[in-house]
Design an enzyme around this catalytic site. Structure first.
Site, PDB file in Angstrom:
ATOM      1  N   LYS A  73       0.816  -1.228   0.000  1.00  0.00           N
ATOM      2  CA  LYS A  73       0.000   0.000   0.000  1.00  0.00           C
ATOM      3  C   LYS A  73       0.849   1.277   0.000  1.00  0.00           C
ATOM      4  O   LYS A  73       0.459   2.281  -0.606  1.00  0.00           O
ATOM      5  CB  LYS A  73      -0.957  -0.001   1.197  1.00  0.00           C
ATOM      6  CG  LYS A  73      -2.029  -1.086   1.100  1.00  0.00           C
ATOM      7  CD  LYS A  73      -3.009  -1.020   2.253  1.00  0.00           C
ATOM      8  CE  LYS A  73      -3.945  -2.217   2.221  1.00  0.00           C
ATOM      9  NZ  LYS A  73      -4.993  -2.150   3.242  1.00  0.00           N
ATOM     10  N   ASP A 109     -10.104   2.062   2.893  1.00  0.00           N
ATOM     11  CA  ASP A 109     -10.165   1.317   4.159  1.00  0.00           C
ATOM     12  C   ASP A 109     -10.933   2.090   5.229  1.00  0.00           C
ATOM     13  O   ASP A 109     -11.715   1.506   5.999  1.00  0.00           O
ATOM     14  CB  ASP A 109      -8.757   1.006   4.669  1.00  0.00           C
ATOM     15  CG  ASP A 109      -8.061  -0.068   3.845  1.00  0.00           C
ATOM     16  OD1 ASP A 109      -8.755  -0.924   3.269  1.00  0.00           O
ATOM     17  OD2 ASP A 109      -6.811  -0.053   3.781  1.00  0.00           O
TER      18      ASP A 109
END
Ligand code: ATR
Length: 290
Positions: A73, A109
């Site tokens: 990420k 997220d």
């Protein structure tokens, strides 16, 4: 680098290392079928040393977009041509798409974490007060950002490694209060929300055992670990009569914005989708409520 078999329909993927256990293909293929769209979604393993090259060649590759999971990420954030506001705040990208040949990244997220709570515990943030976040890793960043956005303050970040908790305060500001596990008994009686973002309680990891005896009766408890679905923390909280929400919905909800970008329709997180993932985990849920 492993290259997936060429496909004839618009195809997105999830990259990670390892990625073979990702349940994202089940989610996206379910939505493609439900909405009657031509498309596909595959797992695409990318070794850490190849991650930057994967993004550098993305526009010439076979995929219309991708999700990014551990450990890529941060590399994704560094690699995209443009990161949106949330991804920039988190320094991490989990959703990538192309706009006029440019690679754009977002992070869903935080939205996934909050959408799960909104769906399963509407009003959980009606009177936001002090929150406790256990852990200070990548997942904690998204959770802290989301709780801050919903007005929880202060947010006590309890972590084994103090430096990482302090880094959260540097990133997100003075409402974030770094703390150690020894501080929990002092912090718990005021908290209105408690969330576990550590790997404790996950299958194969040590359990997370906390004495919730001194907690407020309206403490809301959630765990982003969803294997097992009911973690030791959630069991302890339920036994104490506290409201709880499991973490599976975060996985389901974080997937929706990417799907919409790539395939053009906003999908819905339904009881059927939840049941599908639970079935893959070997769980049949009583009532099958999403
Ligand atoms: P993720 O990106 O999924 O959040 P991570 O960055 O590896 O993963 O973070 C894992 C979190 O679990 C960290 O907060 C970690 O604490 P440290 O920062 O001290 O490593 C926490 N964690 C993992 N195992 C732990 C254990 N046995 N005891 C306490 N905390 C633990």
């Amino acid at each position: 680098m492993t290259i997936s078999a060429p496909t004839t329909v618009p195809t997105a993927c999830v990259i990670g290392w390892p990625v073979k256990h990702s349940r994202s293909p089940i989610i996206h293929r379910h939505w493609l079928a439900e909405l009657g769209l031509a498309g596909d979604y595959v797992r695409h393993p990318v070794e850490p040393e190849n991650a930057a090259a994967f993004f550098a060649g993305f526009a010439d590759g076979p995929f219309i977009g991708c999700n990014v999971t551990v450990p890529h990420k941060e590399v994704a954030f560094a690699s995209v041509d443009q990161a949106d506001a949330v991804a920039s705040a988190l320094g991490a990208v989990n959703t990538v798409w192309l706009e006029n040949g440019k690679l754009v990244g977002s992070n869903t997220d935080a939205e996934g974490f909050i959408a799960n709570l909104d769906q399963r515990a509407p009003g959980f943030d009606a009177n936001p007060g002090p929150a406790i976040v256990l852990g200070a890793g990548g997942a904690a960043r998204a959770v802290i950002w989301a709780l801050k956005a919903r007005g929880f303050a202060p947010i006590h970040v309890v972590n084994r490694t103090r430096d990482r908790a302090e880094a959260m305060a540097e990133r997100f500001g003075s409402e974030i209060r770094p703390a150690g596990w020894d501080d929990l008994p002092r912090l718990l009686p005021q908290a209105t929300l408690l969330v576990n973002t550590t790997s404790l309680g996950m299958e194969g990891q040590p359990p997370l055992v906390i004495d919730l005896g001194a907690a407020r009766d309206d403490l809301f408890v959630t765990d982003i670990v969803y294997t097992p679905l009911e973690t030791p923390l959630l069991s302890i909280a339920r036994a104490r009569g506290l409201k709880t929400v499991d973490g599976l919905g975060m996985l389901l909800h974080q997937a929706a914005p990417g799907f919409e970008r790539w395939f053009g329709r906003r999908p819905t997180v339904t009881p059927e989708l939840r049941a599908l993932i639970l079935a893959d985990m070997g769980i049949v849920e009583a009532g099958n409520a999403a």
